[in-house]
Each structure stands twice: as structure tokens, then as C-alpha cells.
Scaffold this active site. Sequence first.
Site, short mmCIF file in Angstrom:
data_model
loop_
_atom_site.label_atom_id
_atom_site.label_comp_id
_atom_site.label_asym_id
_atom_site.label_seq_id
_atom_site.Cartn_x
_atom_site.Cartn_y
_atom_site.Cartn_z
N LYS A 13 0.84 -1.22 0.00
CA LYS A 13 0.00 0.00 0.00
C LYS A 13 0.87 1.26 0.00
O LYS A 13 0.67 2.16 -0.80
CB LYS A 13 -0.94 0.02 1.22
N ARG A 88 -9.51 0.71 9.17
CA ARG A 88 -9.04 -0.66 9.44
C ARG A 88 -10.05 -1.44 10.25
O ARG A 88 -9.81 -2.61 10.55
CB ARG A 88 -7.74 -0.57 10.23
N ARG A 123 11.97 -5.84 4.20
CA ARG A 123 11.61 -4.41 4.12
C ARG A 123 12.58 -3.54 4.91
O ARG A 123 13.00 -3.89 6.01
CB ARG A 123 10.19 -4.20 4.66
N ARG A 156 11.64 -2.26 10.74
CA ARG A 156 10.61 -2.00 11.74
C ARG A 156 10.51 -3.16 12.73
O ARG A 156 10.61 -4.32 12.34
CB ARG A 156 9.24 -1.79 11.04
N ARG A 167 -0.12 -9.81 12.95
CA ARG A 167 -0.77 -8.69 12.26
C ARG A 167 -1.71 -9.21 11.17
O ARG A 167 -2.78 -8.65 10.94
CB ARG A 167 0.29 -7.78 11.63
P1 AP5 Z 1 4.78 -1.68 1.80
O1 AP5 Z 1 4.48 -0.78 0.64
O2 AP5 Z 1 5.61 -1.15 2.91
O3 AP5 Z 1 3.44 -2.34 2.34
P2 AP5 Z 1 2.25 -1.73 3.19
O4 AP5 Z 1 1.00 -2.37 2.67
O5 AP5 Z 1 2.30 -0.23 3.19
O6 AP5 Z 1 2.66 -2.33 4.59
P3 AP5 Z 1 2.60 -1.76 6.07
O7 AP5 Z 1 3.26 -2.78 6.96
O8 AP5 Z 1 3.16 -0.37 6.14
O9 AP5 Z 1 1.13 -1.77 6.29
P4 AP5 Z 1 0.42 -1.89 7.59
O10 AP5 Z 1 -0.91 -1.59 7.07
O11 AP5 Z 1 0.46 -3.07 8.43
O12 AP5 Z 1 1.24 -0.90 8.55
P5 AP5 Z 1 1.00 0.60 8.91
O13 AP5 Z 1 2.27 1.30 8.82
O14 AP5 Z 1 -0.21 1.14 8.21
O15 AP5 Z 1 5.46 -3.00 1.19
C1 AP5 Z 1 5.95 -4.02 2.06
C2 AP5 Z 1 7.30 -4.54 1.53
O16 AP5 Z 1 7.08 -5.21 0.29
C3 AP5 Z 1 8.32 -3.43 1.23
O17 AP5 Z 1 9.59 -3.89 1.53
C4 AP5 Z 1 8.17 -3.19 -0.29
O18 AP5 Z 1 9.38 -2.71 -0.88
C5 AP5 Z 1 7.83 -4.60 -0.77
N1 AP5 Z 1 6.97 -4.60 -1.95
C6 AP5 Z 1 5.97 -3.73 -2.25
N2 AP5 Z 1 5.38 -4.08 -3.40
C7 AP5 Z 1 6.00 -5.23 -3.83
C8 AP5 Z 1 5.84 -6.10 -4.96
N3 AP5 Z 1 4.92 -5.87 -5.89
N4 AP5 Z 1 6.66 -7.18 -5.04
C9 AP5 Z 1 7.61 -7.42 -4.08
N5 AP5 Z 1 7.82 -6.63 -3.00
C10 AP5 Z 1 7.01 -5.56 -2.88
O19 AP5 Z 1 0.56 0.43 10.45
C11 AP5 Z 1 1.48 0.06 11.45
C12 AP5 Z 1 0.78 -0.05 12.78
O20 AP5 Z 1 0.17 1.22 13.14
C13 AP5 Z 1 -0.39 -1.05 12.83
O21 AP5 Z 1 0.03 -2.36 13.06
C14 AP5 Z 1 -1.23 -0.47 14.00
O22 AP5 Z 1 -0.65 -0.77 15.23
C15 AP5 Z 1 -1.09 1.03 13.78
N6 AP5 Z 1 -2.15 1.56 12.91
C16 AP5 Z 1 -1.98 2.17 11.69
N7 AP5 Z 1 -3.16 2.52 11.19
C17 AP5 Z 1 -4.10 2.13 12.07
C18 AP5 Z 1 -5.52 2.19 12.06
N8 AP5 Z 1 -6.22 2.74 11.06
N9 AP5 Z 1 -6.17 1.69 13.15
C19 AP5 Z 1 -5.51 1.15 14.19
N10 AP5 Z 1 -4.16 1.04 14.24
C20 AP5 Z 1 -3.46 1.53 13.18
#
Ligand code: AP5
Length: 217
Positions: A13, A88, A123, A156, A167
Amino acid sequence: MNIILLGPPGAGKGTQAAHICEKFNIPQISTGDMLRAAVNDGTKIGIKAKKVIDSGNLVSDDIIISLVKERIESQDCNNGYLLDGFPRTITQADSLKLEDIKIDYVLDVQVPDEDIVTRMSGRRVHLASGRTYHIAFNPPNLEGKDDLTGEDLIQRVDDDEDIVRGRLKIYHKKTEPLVQYYKADALDTNTGTKFIAINGVGSLDEVQERITSALVS
Ligand code: AP5
């Protein structure tokens, strides 16, 4: 144009959000990045959220909803925005409806769990900007350094394999129901919402191309 990027943790994402926002000239609102910035700045919310984020659990709906509400009132959101990592939970999605916020597109990026575990282990992140790399699939120009600033990249804490599996469980229980929620919205012509499933498996460019053609067609 208001867009929601749905999908499991690690679906890509954040990676794809950067391209969409550049193309459509809208800001990326990543609740994960906002929370990590709060942790880094040592704010009240950051102190509360740190343990929850590191353990892979969800931060409480009331904190997240108020963060997002405040952010989308900023002037740079007047022409639309991309929500990355929000909503979420059903409660978070309902909060957008309570505010009469119209969503134009919901893009659901789909990637199998096992691919996600592989992606997360490689990552690397530039904490200050949220820029994301992968040691094999999307490496930085210089190992361990951000392309734009030259600053260090980090791994991370919540990308540890056991935490990633936790997760994913939480995603399937609390976030995946939003797929049906927004599919139902898309069937209701009053909402103006389009739901589009995106195959997130393939190269970064292939996924980007699928998203771009879905948004312009
Ligand atoms: P990446 O683009 O980083 O993936 P992402 O979907 O953004 O993953 P996140 O871990 O950031 O999502 P998340 O939703 O769990 O965490 P968030 O930060 O929102 O890609 C992942 C990896 O794959 C990278 O290395 C990339 O290079 C690689 N990649 C990408 N595309 C690829 C492809 N096509 N092929 C191969 N490799 C590829 O949230 C973190 C924490 O914050 C949560 O756990 C929670 O505690 C809190 N939080 C955030 N938002 C909320 C909410 N709305 N409600 C409650 N808690 C929340």
C-alpha cells in the site's frame, strides 16, 4: 478524488500510494506513518501507541479517528486525498460516513499471506519520510541508505516474522470485513463509490500499472 487503499499489512500500500499521489496530485494520509512520527516526537499519542504498534496490535479507534479527522481538514486535502491504512475497522469506516465523506475509489490490494511474510522480512524503511524499500525487490541505490537523503534505513520492530503473522490474523479478523462493507457500498448507486480489487502479486511496476489503469478507466 478521495481514495482508500485497503489490503493486508505488507501488500504494498505504502509503495503504491506514493505513485498514485504523485499522479493525481493528492496527499497520502498514512495512519501508520502518522503514528510512527508521533512515537518519534514523543507526543502523548506516540507514547501511548508505541507498545501497541510494536506488538502488531491496532491502536484504539478513537485515537485514530481523531488523528484522521484533523488531518483531512488541512488545506492540502481540499482536492482529495489517499487514505493508506485507514479505515481498518468497521467503526473507523462508519466514522467517515458520519462525517459525510464521499469515497470515490476503494482499491483492495490482494496478496497471499506467505508472500507478505517474505516481503516484510526484507523491508527497510526511511523513518522520517516513510519511504519503503526491499532488499531484493526494491533495493535502495546504496545499501542501507535512503535514496533522497542518504540517511540510514531501519527495520521495523513489527516486521519480525511472528509479529507479522499476528498482524495478518488481526487483518483477517478486523479489517478484511471492510471488503464486503465497501463492495456493498459500491452496489448502492447513492454512494458513488467504486470498489476495485487489485492483484498485488507481481513486480512493483506491474502492480502500479494495474492500479493506474483501474483509476483512469
Ligand atoms: P509496503 O508498501 O511497505 O506495504 P504496506 O502495505 O504499506 O505495509 P505496512 O506494513 O506499512 O502496512 P500496515 O498496514 O500493516 O502498517 P501501517 O504502517 O499502516 O510493502 C511491504 C514490503 O514489500 C516493502 O519492503 C516493499 O518494498 C515490498 N513490496 C511492495 N510491493 C512489492 C511487490 N509488488 N513485489 C515485491 N515486493 C514488494 O501500520 C502500522 C501499525 O500502526 C499497525 O500495526 C497499527 O498498530 C497502527 N495503525 C496504523 N493505522 C491504524 C488504524 N487505522 N487503526 C488502528 N491502528 C493503526
